[in-house]
Every structure is written in C-alpha cells, then in structure tokens.
Design a protein around this motif. Structure first.
Motif, mmCIF file in Angstrom:
data_model
loop_
_atom_site.group_PDB
_atom_site.id
_atom_site.type_symbol
_atom_site.label_atom_id
_atom_site.label_comp_id
_atom_site.label_asym_id
_atom_site.label_seq_id
_atom_site.Cartn_x
_atom_site.Cartn_y
_atom_site.Cartn_z
ATOM 1 N N ARG A 113 65.684 54.466 23.930
ATOM 2 C CA ARG A 113 64.335 54.583 24.486
ATOM 3 C C ARG A 113 63.444 55.443 23.601
ATOM 4 N NH1 ARG A 113 66.006 55.360 30.894
ATOM 5 N NH2 ARG A 113 66.467 53.162 31.220
ATOM 6 N N THR A 114 62.160 55.319 23.859
ATOM 7 C CA THR A 114 61.190 56.242 23.277
ATOM 8 C C THR A 114 60.373 56.841 24.417
ATOM 9 O OG1 THR A 114 59.494 56.517 21.567
ATOM 10 C CG2 THR A 114 59.345 54.543 22.920
ATOM 11 N N LEU A 115 59.852 58.009 24.198
ATOM 12 C CA LEU A 115 59.240 58.776 25.273
ATOM 13 C C LEU A 115 58.070 58.057 25.951
ATOM 14 C CD1 LEU A 115 58.997 61.437 26.864
ATOM 15 C CD2 LEU A 115 57.646 62.365 24.963
ATOM 16 N N ALA A 116 57.235 57.391 25.170
ATOM 17 C CA ALA A 116 55.978 56.876 25.719
ATOM 18 C C ALA A 116 56.133 55.595 26.531
ATOM 19 C CB ALA A 116 54.976 56.645 24.596
ATOM 20 N N GLN A 117 57.216 54.847 26.298
ATOM 21 C CA GLN A 117 57.403 53.594 27.037
ATOM 22 C C GLN A 117 58.574 53.733 28.003
ATOM 23 O OE1 GLN A 117 55.334 51.245 27.125
ATOM 24 N NE2 GLN A 117 54.321 50.985 25.152
ATOM 25 N N TYR A 118 58.613 52.818 28.986
ATOM 26 C CA TYR A 118 59.690 52.885 29.961
ATOM 27 C C TYR A 118 60.263 51.504 30.243
ATOM 28 C CZ TYR A 118 62.644 54.074 33.774
ATOM 29 O OH TYR A 118 63.766 54.226 34.538
ATOM 30 N N ASN A 119 61.560 51.377 30.072
ATOM 31 C CA ASN A 119 62.315 50.188 30.433
ATOM 32 C C ASN A 119 61.641 48.931 29.875
ATOM 33 O OD1 ASN A 119 64.761 49.534 31.550
ATOM 34 N ND2 ASN A 119 63.933 48.973 33.518
ATOM 35 N N ASN A 120 61.189 47.992 30.718
ATOM 36 C CA ASN A 120 60.583 46.764 30.191
ATOM 37 C C ASN A 120 59.097 46.934 29.880
ATOM 38 O OD1 ASN A 120 59.384 46.771 32.701
ATOM 39 N ND2 ASN A 120 59.973 44.688 33.255
ATOM 40 N N THR B 226 65.564 64.378 25.170
ATOM 41 C CA THR B 226 64.139 64.716 25.026
ATOM 42 C C THR B 226 63.249 63.496 25.200
ATOM 43 O OG1 THR B 226 64.293 64.467 22.629
ATOM 44 C CG2 THR B 226 64.562 66.697 23.512
ATOM 45 N N GLU B 227 63.769 62.310 24.876
ATOM 46 C CA GLU B 227 62.984 61.079 25.018
ATOM 47 C C GLU B 227 63.189 60.437 26.388
ATOM 48 O OE1 GLU B 227 61.070 59.540 22.474
ATOM 49 O OE2 GLU B 227 61.415 61.192 21.105
ATOM 50 N N ALA B 228 64.437 60.411 26.857
ATOM 51 C CA ALA B 228 64.758 59.659 28.071
ATOM 52 C C ALA B 228 64.632 60.483 29.350
ATOM 53 C CB ALA B 228 66.168 59.085 27.967
ATOM 54 N N HIS B 229 64.914 61.783 29.269
ATOM 55 C CA HIS B 229 64.861 62.656 30.455
ATOM 56 C C HIS B 229 64.246 64.001 30.069
ATOM 57 C CE1 HIS B 229 68.216 59.800 31.167
ATOM 58 N NE2 HIS B 229 67.734 59.785 32.401
ATOM 59 N N PRO B 230 62.980 63.980 29.663
ATOM 60 C CA PRO B 230 62.374 65.164 29.032
ATOM 61 C C PRO B 230 62.324 66.408 29.909
ATOM 62 C CG PRO B 230 60.743 63.426 29.406
ATOM 63 C CD PRO B 230 62.071 62.816 29.646
ATOM 64 N N ILE B 231 62.174 66.252 31.222
ATOM 65 C CA ILE B 231 62.063 67.444 32.070
ATOM 66 C C ILE B 231 63.424 68.135 32.222
ATOM 67 C CG2 ILE B 231 61.338 68.284 34.348
ATOM 68 C CD1 ILE B 231 59.071 67.345 32.435
ATOM 69 N N TYR C 167 59.055 56.795 37.404
ATOM 70 C CA TYR C 167 59.777 56.439 36.181
ATOM 71 C C TYR C 167 61.259 56.814 36.209
ATOM 72 C CZ TYR C 167 55.294 54.887 34.486
ATOM 73 O OH TYR C 167 54.106 54.218 34.353
ATOM 74 N N CYS C 168 61.703 57.768 35.427
ATOM 75 C CA CYS C 168 63.140 57.914 35.180
ATOM 76 C C CYS C 168 63.882 58.585 36.331
ATOM 77 C CB CYS C 168 63.370 58.677 33.879
ATOM 78 S SG CYS C 168 63.112 60.461 34.009
ATOM 79 N N GLY C 169 65.189 58.691 36.156
ATOM 80 C CA GLY C 169 66.059 59.245 37.188
ATOM 81 C C GLY C 169 65.915 60.732 37.426
ATOM 82 N N VAL C 170 65.097 61.428 36.615
ATOM 83 C CA VAL C 170 64.872 62.852 36.889
ATOM 84 C C VAL C 170 64.210 63.024 38.258
ATOM 85 C CG1 VAL C 170 63.729 64.968 36.099
ATOM 86 C CG2 VAL C 170 64.736 63.401 34.440
ATOM 87 N N GLY C 171 63.300 62.102 38.605
ATOM 88 C CA GLY C 171 62.701 62.119 39.941
ATOM 89 C C GLY C 171 61.777 63.292 40.178
ATOM 90 N N CYS C 172 60.830 63.495 39.292
ATOM 91 C CA CYS C 172 59.930 64.649 39.399
ATOM 92 C C CYS C 172 59.001 64.540 40.610
ATOM 93 C CB CYS C 172 59.069 64.766 38.138
ATOM 94 S SG CYS C 172 59.980 65.355 36.703
ATOM 95 N N ASP C 173 58.766 65.690 41.244
ATOM 96 C CA ASP C 173 57.716 65.794 42.245
ATOM 97 C C ASP C 173 56.377 65.663 41.538
ATOM 98 O OD1 ASP C 173 56.869 68.851 41.550
ATOM 99 O OD2 ASP C 173 59.042 68.599 41.495
ATOM 100 N N HIS D 240 62.034 48.126 24.609
ATOM 101 C CA HIS D 240 60.987 48.107 25.633
ATOM 102 C C HIS D 240 60.127 46.846 25.627
ATOM 103 C CE1 HIS D 240 61.920 52.243 26.555
ATOM 104 N NE2 HIS D 240 61.655 52.626 25.323
ATOM 105 N N HIS D 241 59.797 46.351 24.443
ATOM 106 C CA HIS D 241 58.854 45.234 24.345
ATOM 107 C C HIS D 241 59.601 43.905 24.367
ATOM 108 C CE1 HIS D 241 55.766 48.161 23.610
ATOM 109 N NE2 HIS D 241 56.302 48.557 22.474
ATOM 110 N N ALA D 242 59.324 43.101 25.379
ATOM 111 C CA ALA D 242 60.004 41.803 25.513
ATOM 112 C C ALA D 242 59.764 40.923 24.293
ATOM 113 C CB ALA D 242 59.526 41.100 26.779
#
Length: 687
Positions: free
Chosen positions: A583-590, A195-200, A13-19, A654-656
C-alpha cells in the motif's frame, strides 16, 4: 444558513479505527479532525482520515439503482414484472427503483435456487460496512436462502492470522490495546509497512523507539520504519517462517524461554523443542550461505535475546499472511510469545494489523464459511472465495450477492475471476460507485457510506465503535436492502433500525458482545469498548487462560520449505525479477473512495514500479509491462531506488487500471487459501 455542527463518528478506512469528528454545515462535511482525547487517534489522523471524505458528495456517486439491459432481455418474466419502473440510462443500463431492483433480484434468486439447488448462491463482502449489515447478510444467506456460502475480504488479508492464532491460543484477534506500545520494552514489526498502512499505530511505535531504541523491523525492502529501528532486517522473499523459526531456535538453544509460563500455561513444548532442534533450516547460521543476506546470521540471535528477556510485542501485516505458509508463520509468531511468556499482560502481546475498518467485525459476525457469529460452528460449512470462483467455473454457483467487495480488482487471478463471473446468471452488487465488480453486475444498488449511517465497527484491537451519520441521505443502508430481499423471498425480517439488529447480535454472539449496548457505546463513543464486553470490557486477552478448549496454549511446529528466491540464491541461479505488492499512504484498497479526493489522488494517481538502481540496464524504457502465465499488467511507470533489493520489484495494487492482480495465480496459503500476493516471479517487457 445552518450553524456548523460537530458530529462524532469513526474513520472509514483502515483497521486502526480512529475516532473522528466532522464539522458539518447544511448537510455537507466541511472538515474532519480527531478528538484530542481520542483513545485510538490520540488527536491525530493520517491524510486519508483527514482529507478522504470528498467521496460522500462525489458527482459519480451511485444514487439510483441500475439494472443491466442484457439481464432483462435474458429474463423476460422479470422484465415484465418491473417494466413500469425502468428508465433508460445509457446503452448498457436502465435506472430503476429500489423496490424494483430488489424484486428483480429476489425473482432471479428464487429461480436459480429452484433450477440449480439452494447452494447455487453465495454472498461475498461485509468488511466495508457495519457489523449489523454483515450479520444480516450472513443470516439471510444461511437461513433464508439456506446456502452456507458466505465469505468476506479477510480471505485476501488476515484469514491466516485467525487460523494461526486460534490453533495456538484459541482466539484470532489482537491481544492488547494500541496504547500498550507505551508499556512495552521491545517491539518486532514483521511484514508490515506500518507508516503507510497503519500510520496512527506507527506514530506510537516511532515515538517509543525514538526514546528507548527498542525496535526490530523485518521486511523484503527498506521501509520508513527501518529508519527508527535498532535492528534493521531486510530479508529474502518468502523467508518469514524461516526467520521466525530461527528466533525460536535461539531462544531454545540459549535457554531463554520462560519455564514457569511453559509449565503452567502451555502444552506440547517438549515435542516442539525436539522438532526445531532437528530442523536443518532453524539455525540462523544457515544464512551464512545465503549470498547478500549473511548478516542475518548475527542479527537474528540479537533480536531473539532482546525479545525473550524483555516485555515484548510483535506486530505483523499482510507481509506475513499473504504467503503459502502464512498461517504457519502466524503460529510461529505465537510460539515466540508462548515460549517467553510475552502474552496476557500489559506491554506484551500479539498485534495483527488488520486492513479494513470492520474486517474484524465482519469475521466476528460470522461472515466466514466456517464460522457462525461468535466463531461458533455453523450447521454447514461453505466454500471459501477461491473455491467459490472454481464452483462458478464448474457451473455449481450461479448467483453472487456482493456487498462492498471489489471481487474483480482486489482478488488474485483477476482474469480467472472474470471468466468465472461470465458463467453465473446473477451478480447483485451493493456499492458506493461503479467499481470493477459493479460494472460486471446485473443489478447494482447504491447504498449509504460509513459516513451516512449508524452502526458498530470493530477495529484491529477488538474495539467497538458506534458510528453515527455525519450527513443525512435517502439512500438505503446495506441491511435495509437485505431486509427487502428477505421479505420478497418469504422471510420475516422486521427490523426498524440497526439497533434492533445489534440487540439480536448481542444475544446470538453473547460471548463477545452481550454487554455492548448502543447506550453504552454512545456514552463511550470516543473511548470505545474492547470485546469481550460483559459488565466491563477486556483490554488485554489471555491474562489467566488461553481461549482454547482446555485453556492451554499449544505448539504446532511447521518446518520452512525451501523455495523461491532463497532456493535460487542457494543454486546460484537468481534470475528474473520477484515482485511484491503493498500500500501507499494516500490511497486505500481499490481507491474507490480515496481517488475521489483531489488532495489524496494527486499524491499517487498512477501505479509506480520501484526498481533497484543497479538493475537499470534491464529497464530501458520509462514504462514496462509485467507478465506471468496468468496475465499481464498495464504499462507501469518505472522509478529507480535503493530501497528495494536487486532483482526485486515493488508496486501498489490500488488502481484497477494497472491490472496488478492479473499477475497472480491460485498460489495461496495451504490452510486457508489466502492469496500469495507478496511474491511472484515476473517477466519484464520494455515498451
């Protein structure tokens, strides 16, 4: 039954790039968790990272290539060439083989270039796939097809960060690792709903702010992060550059700047100082006349003083970059760091919070019209995506290769984009699902997801992470599709695996990646390596010199231009409604991946329009339509709140089906054409 295996990889998902690590049994992901010792995740994942893996086995996953019947009817020679390899799917599509699909695409590409010229084709995408695939797509487009037209979704997010930072400090990337948050004394977050877009990342910010009361937050609406802030800034729409120049004004007039740093490591400060002191919009007292925002005249000097006198970091997101002055606002952010010496050391730096897990990597790989890999100058500079759309309308671009970017959903002015696509002769899409752009395509090829392949991803802090498959599939990787196209167009690609492509990247983009072998990345899979990587990696940039030609940081002042909401307030004519999106936390991009996870989708399965509760009289129905001259939204559910300002609205994109991006026209960043998604005046229609 197979025993449960634990497989390490990187979040999609996001740019945080979590392991991440997955519990896998019988080639199925059972659960995903973070390593307790993970340098990025610190043992925690957001809900998307933890629960958003159902898309891998979704029943509507695109597994068999498709070719549109109408395309074959228009191209009888292609139809004849692959006739034995098509099978009826429905009234619109045939299913076909990978070999036949790439044969059809190669034949049409060759025909289009013969008819319209080599530059009549373009390639868009790459941030949702690996560095290896992004690298090969731009190489294929530039060298096999001989077209300079390559771009990626950084165009609609952080291209202004790249532009603004390169102009001032020579490098368009985060200067510090995330864990430097624990070493900082003061933080500014502006234009990022972290908190929504890059929570970690926000976990770290909230933790430190709770202990040291050292956070300033600026946004056009009240966000969760404001709860933890010492300085709570709610600002008018399109006021970022105004705010940032005011912070610089205070630092200059109160002589809070670092004279030694300025003298040793920067140039152009004297001219910058003169311009800002003569700028009628730079003094925070200007806000004394802006009704509803008068308090900012006293708040801004307090923030400026703490930032200047402490070891400080600034974080920003699309709330900065998606404006007409996005690049200039990023320059204004770097000016603050240069004036105060808050860069090039532990706990002090600049942190653009990037959106996609490999948007940094896609740019590093040269998936931009004006940069080769390693940000070198290409032999020819191509067109940016908005220019490509215009070129399609004008008949100059006739083929689009689209790799994992939903061009008709996440880009602005979607009605115009669809009209442009009507005018091309080939759209080839590599995707996981039948997204909006896939449904418009002539040829669609299903490919491996991030959880099914090996490849390098570069996160928002320049961290390289080598992913490995959590599960196995017989679908092709993106680079394998490109290699087939290259072969059928007379090329000589012969990569046996992604490692061979990456080894070529290490030679071509040696300034950043020469020492980042697969072997080293495997050994440091949980920690990762931050580029540039030679004998060692580089967690903190600019410690000795900036990455400009002469090593000096540069000042490039730009004055705020009065417009929009602030101009309306000044003229006592604040009418209508100004919309911003996020953005909202539960959805991502498209939402193509997150909407296929029930645990995520049920949290936010419909676009909700947030409206100030004092504006309720204008919203007489449960749902409304928003309109602009460019298009209109679908009916949107109204929710009243005190978290947005009067006469302002907020919703997600998020929703087309909500058609939010049909509202936005071609208004964009002046330098780099990133769409001005963060503010547009809309008409409200009650249903």
């Amino acid at each position: 039954m197979e025993n449960i295996r634990i497989v390490d990889s990187v979040c999609t998902y996001c740019g945080v790039g979590c392991d991440i690590a997955a519990n896998v049994q019988n080639n199925k992901i059972l659960s995903i968790f973070a390593h307790p010792e993970g340098v990025v995740s610190e043992g925690k994942l957001c809900v998307k990272g933890k629960y958003g893996f159902d898309f891998v086995d979704a029943p509507d996953r695109l597994r068999i290539p498709r070719i549109k019947k109408s395309f074959l009817d228009k191209n009888p020679s292609i139809k004849e060439a692959i006739a034995l390899h098509v099978k009826e799917l429905d009234e619109t599509w045939f299913e076909t083989t990978l070999d036949a699909a790439t044969t059809a695409a190669a034949m049409k590409l060759a025909e289009i270039q013969t008819t319209y010229g080599q530059k009549s084709v373009c390639a868009i995408g790459g941030a949702r796939t690996s560095c290896e695939s992004s690298y090969l797509l731009q190489k294929f487009t530039r060298h096999t097809l001989n077209s300079p037209h390559v771009d990626n979704c950084a165009r609609v997010c952080h291209s202004p960060s790249l532009k603004g930072m390169r102009a001032t400090i020579g490098e368009g990337a985060a200067t510090n690792p995330y864990n430097d948050i624990y070493n900082t004394e003061f933080m500014i977050v502006i234009g990022s709903n972290t908190t929504e877009a890059h929570p970690i990342i926000s976990n770290r910010i909230v933790d430190v702010a709770g202990k040291h009361d050292n956070l300033a937050v600026f946004d056009v609406r009240e966000i969760t992060l404001h709860r933890f802030a010492k300085y709570k800034g709610i600002i008018p729409h399109e006021a970022n550059l105004l705010i940032l120049n005011m912070l610089a004004f205070v630092i200059i007039t109160e002589e809070l700047y670092n004279e030694h740093f300025l003298e040793d490591r920067t140039k152009g400060f004297a001219e910058f100082k003169e311009k800002i002191l003569n700028d009628p919009y730079a003094n925070p007292k200007y806000f004394e006349s802006i009704e509803g925002y008068e308090y900012l005249s006293k708040l801004l000097p307090k923030v400026a003083r703490e930032y200047a006198l402490k070891k400080s970091m600034i974080f920003w997101g699309l709330g900065i970059t998606e404006h007409v002055d996005g690049s200039y606002a990023v320059m204004a952010i770097t000016h603050l760091a240069l004036m105060t010496g808050n860069i090039g050391k532990q706990g002090a730096g600049l942190m653009p919070l990037r959106g996609q897990n490999n948007v940094q990597g896609a740019c590093d790989m040269g998936m931009l019209p004006y940069y080769d890999p390693d940000y070198q100058t290409p032999k020819e500079i191509g067109l940016m995506t908005p220019q490509l759309v215009d070129a399609m309308l004008e008949g100059r671009i006739k083929a689009v290769i689209n790799m994992g970017e939903d061009l008709t959903h996440i880009h602005p002015n979607s009605n115009k984009v669809n009209r442009a696509l009507d005018n091309v002769e080939l759209i080839m899409v590599q995707e996981l699902f039948m997204t909006e752009i896939a449904s418009r395509a002539d040829i669609v090829i299903g490919v491996k997801s991030a959880y099914e392949k090996t490849g390098v991803y570069v996160n928002a802090m320049r961290r390289l992470h080598l992913s490995q498959p959590l599960v196995q599939t017989d679908l092709p990787d993106d680079w394998e599709v490109i290699q087939l196209l290259d072969t059928k167009l007379g090329g000589n690609y012969a990569y046996a695996n992604s490692k061979q492509i990456w080894d070529e990247v290490r030679e071509v983009a040696y300034r950043r990646f020469s020492g980042a072998s697969y072997n080293r990345l495997e050994r440091h899979r949980v920690r990762g390596l931050q580029w540039p990587v030679h004998t060692e990696d580089t967690p903190i940039l600019h410690q000795l010199d900036f990455r400009t030609d002469d090593g000096y940081g540069e000042f490039h002042y730009h004055q705020y231009q009065l417009r929009g909401m602030i101009e309306e307030i000044c003229e006592k004519k604040l009418t209508g409604y100004h919309l911003t999106t996020g953005r909202t936390l539960a959805q991502y991009n498209n939402a193509s991946q997150t909407s296929r996870s029930e645990k995520l989708h049920k949290r936010y399965d419909e676009t909700v329009l947030l409206v100030n509760e004092n504006d309720a009289a204008d919203f007489s129905s449960e749902k409304v339509i928003l309109k602009t001259e460019f298009g209109q939204s679908a009916p949107l559910l109204v929710k009243f709140t005190d978290k947005v300002q009067p006469k302002t609205l907020f919703c997600t994109f998020h929703h087309a089906t909500s058609k939010i991006n049909a509202l936005f026209g071609d208004r964009c960043d002046e330098l780099i054409l990133t769409a001005a998604f963060k503010s547009i005046k809309v008409e409200v229609v009650n249903l």
